[in-house]
Design a protein around this motif. Structure first.
Motif, PDB file in Angstrom:
ATOM      1  N   THR A 174      -4.005   6.378  -3.514  1.00 32.95           N
ATOM      2  CA  THR A 174      -3.279   5.418  -2.676  1.00 32.95           C
ATOM      3  C   THR A 174      -3.753   3.880  -2.820  1.00 32.95           C
ATOM      4  O   THR A 174      -5.213   3.832  -3.113  1.00 32.95           O
ATOM      5  N   HIS A 175      -2.764   2.994  -3.087  1.00 35.04           N
ATOM      6  CA  HIS A 175      -3.451   1.642  -3.415  1.00 35.04           C
ATOM      7  C   HIS A 175      -2.416   0.800  -3.190  1.00 35.04           C
ATOM      8  O   HIS A 175      -1.242   1.007  -2.629  1.00 35.04           O
ATOM      9  N   THR A 176      -2.849  -0.463  -3.393  1.00 31.12           N
ATOM     10  CA  THR A 176      -2.114  -1.868  -3.138  1.00 31.12           C
ATOM     11  C   THR A 176      -2.124  -2.519  -4.522  1.00 31.12           C
ATOM     12  O   THR A 176      -3.345  -2.896  -4.696  1.00 31.12           O
ATOM     13  N   ARG A 191       0.882  -1.317  -0.047  1.00 34.46           N
ATOM     14  CA  ARG A 191       0.083  -0.129  -0.047  1.00 34.46           C
ATOM     15  C   ARG A 191       0.896   1.164   0.075  1.00 34.46           C
ATOM     16  O   ARG A 191       1.758   1.472   0.723  1.00 34.46           O
ATOM     17  N   HIS A 192       0.696   2.087  -1.009  1.00 30.79           N
ATOM     18  CA  HIS A 192       1.315   3.376  -0.893  1.00 30.79           C
ATOM     19  C   HIS A 192       0.747   4.418  -1.917  1.00 30.79           C
ATOM     20  O   HIS A 192      -0.437   4.312  -2.318  1.00 30.79           O
ATOM     21  N   ARG A 193       1.130   5.703  -1.372  1.00 29.38           N
ATOM     22  CA  ARG A 193       0.275   6.913  -1.858  1.00 29.38           C
ATOM     23  C   ARG A 193       1.239   7.537  -2.891  1.00 29.38           C
ATOM     24  O   ARG A 193       2.560   7.732  -2.672  1.00 29.38           O
ATOM     25  N   HIS A 194       0.611   8.062  -4.028  1.00 23.42           N
ATOM     26  CA  HIS A 194       1.430   8.841  -4.716  1.00 23.42           C
ATOM     27  C   HIS A 194       1.073  10.382  -4.968  1.00 23.42           C
ATOM     28  O   HIS A 194      -0.095  10.782  -5.488  1.00 23.42           O
ATOM     29  N   PRO A 195       1.993  11.284  -4.541  1.00 25.43           N
ATOM     30  CA  PRO A 195       1.628  12.827  -4.621  1.00 25.43           C
ATOM     31  C   PRO A 195       1.594  13.306  -6.073  1.00 25.43           C
ATOM     32  O   PRO A 195       1.060  14.413  -6.300  1.00 25.43           O
TER      33      PRO A 195
HETATM   34 FE    FE Z   1       1.346   2.732  -7.351  1.00 26.94          FE
END
Ligand code: FE
Length: 175
Positions: A112-114, A74-78
């Motif tokens: 934000t996705h996994t 899981r991570h966020r992309h600004p």
């Molecule tokens: Fe990504």
């Protein structure tokens, strides 16, 4: 004025030198590398192969390879991400669409996705352009870690040293 004026000799190459400060192009013949050493492991089922590590503009282009049942945390992309699926299939736990072989995906800033690869896919490979930073987060958005072009470069150096290609092997991908 027409969009383009008539060109008397469309096959005559450009005759002037390129700008003095322009960087060198990158040409990777075997992008989906057969040489396993070129793939940099991230976790047990996830690895990437660098194509352009753009430290001057803060983005990276790479092939992400996820083997059977792998998960990219899981991570966020600004900043935005572009992806093109070269092989296999995957989806995000946060969306109901599926990214399939031959498909293109645009991920807007704020995602934000996994990323999950299903059990019936042996291997997926996707070409990603990732801008800026990815922030690894817990389910409520608390930052747990990050990756950027500099951490990618460091991972490559360390791995290429270990597998005998030499830490400098990564230099060809840095701009
Ligand atoms: Fe990504």
């Amino acid at each position: 004025m027409p969009v383009q004026e008539h060109d008397d000799d469309p096959r005559m190459p450009y005759q002037l030198p390129f700008p003095k400060e322009a960087q060198e192009e990158i040409v990777v013949a075997d992008a989906i590398a057969q040489d396993e050493r070129i793939w940099v492991p991230q976790t047990e089922n996830v690895s990437f192969r660098p194509l352009c590590l753009n430290r001057s503009q803060g983005y990276w282009m790479n092939l992400l390879r996820v083997r059977k049942s792998g998960v990219l945390s899981r991570h966020r992309h600004p900043q935005p991400v572009h992806g093109f699926v070269l092989k296999g299939r995957w989806h995000y736990l946060e969306h109901d669409w599926i990214a399939q072989e031959g498909g293109y995906v645009y991920e807007p800033p704020g995602e934000t996705h996994t990323l999950v690869v299903p059990d019936d896919v042996e291997e997926m490979i996707t070409y990603f352009q990732v801008n800026g930073v990815m922030l690894y987060v817990d389910p409520w958005g608390k930052t747990m870690g990050y990756e950027d072009v500099f951490t990618k470069i460091d991972m490559c150096r360390k791995h290429y040293e270990e597998v005998g290609l030499g830490a400098d092997y990564v230099e060809q991908f840095i701009r």
